[in-house]
Write a protein that holds these residues in place. Structure first.
Motif, PDB file in Angstrom:
ATOM      1  N   ASP A 220       0.825  -1.209   0.000  1.00 14.34           N
ATOM      2  CA  ASP A 220       0.000   0.000   0.000  1.00 14.34           C
ATOM      3  C   ASP A 220       0.857   1.256   0.000  1.00 14.34           C
ATOM      4  O   ASP A 220       0.390   2.331   0.344  1.00 14.34           O
ATOM      5  CB  ASP A 220      -0.941   0.011   1.210  1.00 14.34           C
ATOM      6  N   ARG A 257      -4.329 -10.370  -7.401  1.00 10.30           N
ATOM      7  CA  ARG A 257      -3.321  -9.399  -6.989  1.00 10.30           C
ATOM      8  C   ARG A 257      -1.934  -9.717  -7.538  1.00 10.30           C
ATOM      9  O   ARG A 257      -1.001  -8.945  -7.370  1.00 10.30           O
ATOM     10  CB  ARG A 257      -3.277  -9.325  -5.457  1.00 10.30           C
ATOM     11  N   SER A 321      -7.462  -8.881   0.907  1.00 10.46           N
ATOM     12  CA  SER A 321      -7.134  -7.885  -0.104  1.00 10.46           C
ATOM     13  C   SER A 321      -7.376  -6.491   0.446  1.00 10.46           C
ATOM     14  O   SER A 321      -8.214  -6.271   1.298  1.00 10.46           O
ATOM     15  CB  SER A 321      -7.986  -8.110  -1.353  1.00 10.46           C
ATOM     16  N   SER A 322      -6.607  -5.546  -0.057  1.00 13.01           N
ATOM     17  CA  SER A 322      -6.817  -4.152   0.310  1.00 13.01           C
ATOM     18  C   SER A 322      -6.849  -3.335  -0.964  1.00 13.01           C
ATOM     19  O   SER A 322      -6.417  -3.769  -2.014  1.00 13.01           O
ATOM     20  CB  SER A 322      -5.680  -3.650   1.220  1.00 13.01           C
ATOM     21  N   SER A 323      -7.359  -2.125  -0.886  1.00 11.59           N
ATOM     22  CA  SER A 323      -7.509  -1.320  -2.079  1.00 11.59           C
ATOM     23  C   SER A 323      -6.151  -0.904  -2.604  1.00 11.59           C
ATOM     24  O   SER A 323      -5.211  -0.690  -1.854  1.00 11.59           O
ATOM     25  CB  SER A 323      -8.351  -0.082  -1.765  1.00 11.59           C
ATOM     26  N   LYS A 398     -11.761  -2.382  -1.547  1.00 13.07           N
ATOM     27  CA  LYS A 398     -10.728  -3.082  -2.312  1.00 13.07           C
ATOM     28  C   LYS A 398     -10.975  -2.945  -3.810  1.00 13.07           C
ATOM     29  O   LYS A 398     -10.221  -3.473  -4.621  1.00 13.07           O
ATOM     30  CB  LYS A 398     -10.684  -4.556  -1.929  1.00 13.07           C
TER      31      LYS A 398
END
Length: 519
Positions: A220, A257, A321-323, A398
């Protein structure tokens, strides 16, 4: 006429003799390397890098031939990311092994192809412009290749027989391969050999500026990519290093991802031959330099569905998952190409569904309330939408790209609608048409790009698909990497620079139309 013919024949004779001598020298070099390996493990006798020691400062392995083969004491693992799983193996190849691979590849390079999702066959494509070659099954039995493949098997914990043939690639100036996944989306390849689960990239040169391997959905933070600061993680090409990453998660499902590409190669200091997988994107932008070798692909590590659990040793548990894209209210949107997961909605998504009226008391200029506003984005959608845009308890989404149908953003006029989407981490909305007020508010706030599609993309994409949006003058596109399809987007026109600046007021200050805040 006779003297001219003599000159022509003389030149042809000179060129032919030169080619023969060069071929003999190349064969002698390759044979010398192979002889140094003998029939057992590598000893490096007679190689140019005699001062290079596999086992320096590691006395307990000094006489261990297997440890010498695996370069134990030299290979230094570095975990780069857990989601997706990426490990850099420093000094994975010796300098001599790098030169050997370059020498064996040079005479057989041909235009690279991509996999046709319908037939599973290799076809030429303008999305990939490199040249390359595959080692043969006979060459796979050579001692040096066997040593490299055994090393791959040990460090990846995947049997060598599960690997595809090694491929060597070369990228000349301005050649590239766009971001992509390595796992298959077609039934032909899945039936023929099983799914690709991991990839080993190995770099055969490091005399380049730029040319990083780029994972836009990893981490991130920021990274350097071809001289630009981007979101994600990048790995700089260093001769002998290897990058091991997984295309499938621990649940046996494809990991979106794991999308990866190549950053622009800004400058070539020497002829470069790198190793990577065939789907590695690489843009070479040194038009005044000699052609450069670019990527070498190690075997993809493939399993039939019945053998994943028994043959593949998990290293870590997969994180949520993350944005990929997040921004604050004051941060201008400068990126013209971005990647992320899609969130698909239907027609007539009104502003009450985007942000219900009860949350309009939140003030976007307040950082804390701006973040809260993002957590309520699209919370007004009906219960038929099983997947929430922002998960309960989370502040960010996400999903970076929202795909809608007709009349997106209809209903009452409220600037909170595009603001909450941007606050949640969305980068763009791709819809068939917009309510005019939503389009104007998106431009005025600079929160999201409202992009018009030429077809009903919402009928062809699904929530969770991985996509790339490329904003270009006149021919912007949406690429769905999950399905392999591309869609043309209508030009955003004069609204683009305003959104790039961060909204109408930021654009006006930048243009000198109104005094800056500091003034």
């Amino acid at each position: 006429m006779a003297p001219a013919m003599k000159i022509v024949f003389g030149l042809l004779t000179f060129v032919t003799v030169g080619m023969v001598i060069a071929s003999l020298l190349q064969l002698a070099f390759i044979n010398r390397l192979e002889d140094s390996y003998g029939t057992g493990f590598p000893s490096l006798r007679g190689l140019r890098g005699q001062n290079t020691r596999y086992l320096r400062d590691v006395t307990r392995w000094a006489n261990d031939k297997d440890a010498e083969l695996l370069r134990i004491g030299n290979v230094k693992p570095e975990v780069v990311s857990w989601s997706p799983r990426i490990i850099v193996l420093h000094d994975f190849l010796s300098p001599e092994e790098c030169e050997y691979l370059k020498a064996i590849a040079r005479p057989r390079l041909q235009v690279s192809t991509v996999v046709d999702v319908k037939t599973g066959k290799g076809v030429k494509s303008d999305v990939r412009t490199s040249s390359g070659m595959f080692l043969t099954h006979v060459e796979r039995s050579y001692p040096i290749i066997q040593a490299i493949e055994k090393r791959i098997a040990v460090f990846s914990q995947v049997p060598a027989e599960n690997g595809e043939l090694i491929q060597v690639l070369r990228y000349e100036p301005k050649q590239f391969y766009k971001p992509h996944h390595d796992y298959f989306a077609d039934t032909f390849n899945l039936k023929r050999g099983g799914q690709r689960v991991a990839t080993m990239l190995m770099y055969l040169t490091d005399d380049v500026e730029g040319g990083e391997t780029y994972f836009p959905l990893a981490g991130d933070g920021d990274c350097t990519c071809g001289g630009k600061i981007m979101k994600g993680i990048s790995v700089k090409p260093t001769k002998g290093d290897a990058v091991l990453f997984w295309s499938m998660g621990l649940d046996g499902q494809s990991d979106p991802r794991s999308i990866h590409g190549g950053c622009e190669q800004r400058k070539t200091m020497a002829a470069s031959l790198q190793s990577a997988n065939p789907t590695l994107s690489r843009t070479l932008a040194s038009p005044n330099k000699s052609p450069s070798f670019a990527t070498f692909r190690s075997p993809f590590l493939r399993f039939n569905s019945t053998s994943v659990a028994s043959n593949f040793k998990p290293l870590v548990s997969r994180e949520a998952s993350s944005s990929f894209v997040t921004r604050s209210a004051a941060e201008p949107q400068e990126r013209k190409t971005f990647h992320g997961l899609c969130y698909v909605v239907g027609d007539n998504i009104d502003t009450d569904q985007i942000i219900p009226a009860e949350f309009l008391t939140l003030v976007p200029s307040n950082p804390e309330e701006y973040e809260k506003l993002g957590s309520y984005a699209l919370v007004g959608l009906p219960a038929s939408y099983k997947e929430r845009f922002v998960q309960p308890g989370e502040m960010k989404t996400k999903y970076s790209i929202i795909i809608g149908g007709e009349n997106f953003g209809c209903g009452s006029s409220r600037e909170h609608a595009p603001v909450c989407l941007g606050a949640a981490g969305a980068k763009a909305v791709v819809a068939q048409s917009y309510a005019r007020i939503f389009f104007r508010n998106s431009v005025a706030t600079g929160e999201v790009y409202p992009l018009d599609s030429e077809v009903r993309v919402c009928d062809e994409c699904k929530t969770g698909d991985v996509a790339t949006v490329e904003l270009r003058e006149g021919d912007s596109i949406l690429i769905n990497h999950t399905t392999g399809k591309e869609y043309k987007l209508k030009p955003i026109g004069d609204a683009g620079p305003v959104i790039d600046a961060g909204g109408i007021f930021a654009y006006a200050r930048k243009a000198g139309m109104i005094p800056s805040a500091a003034a």
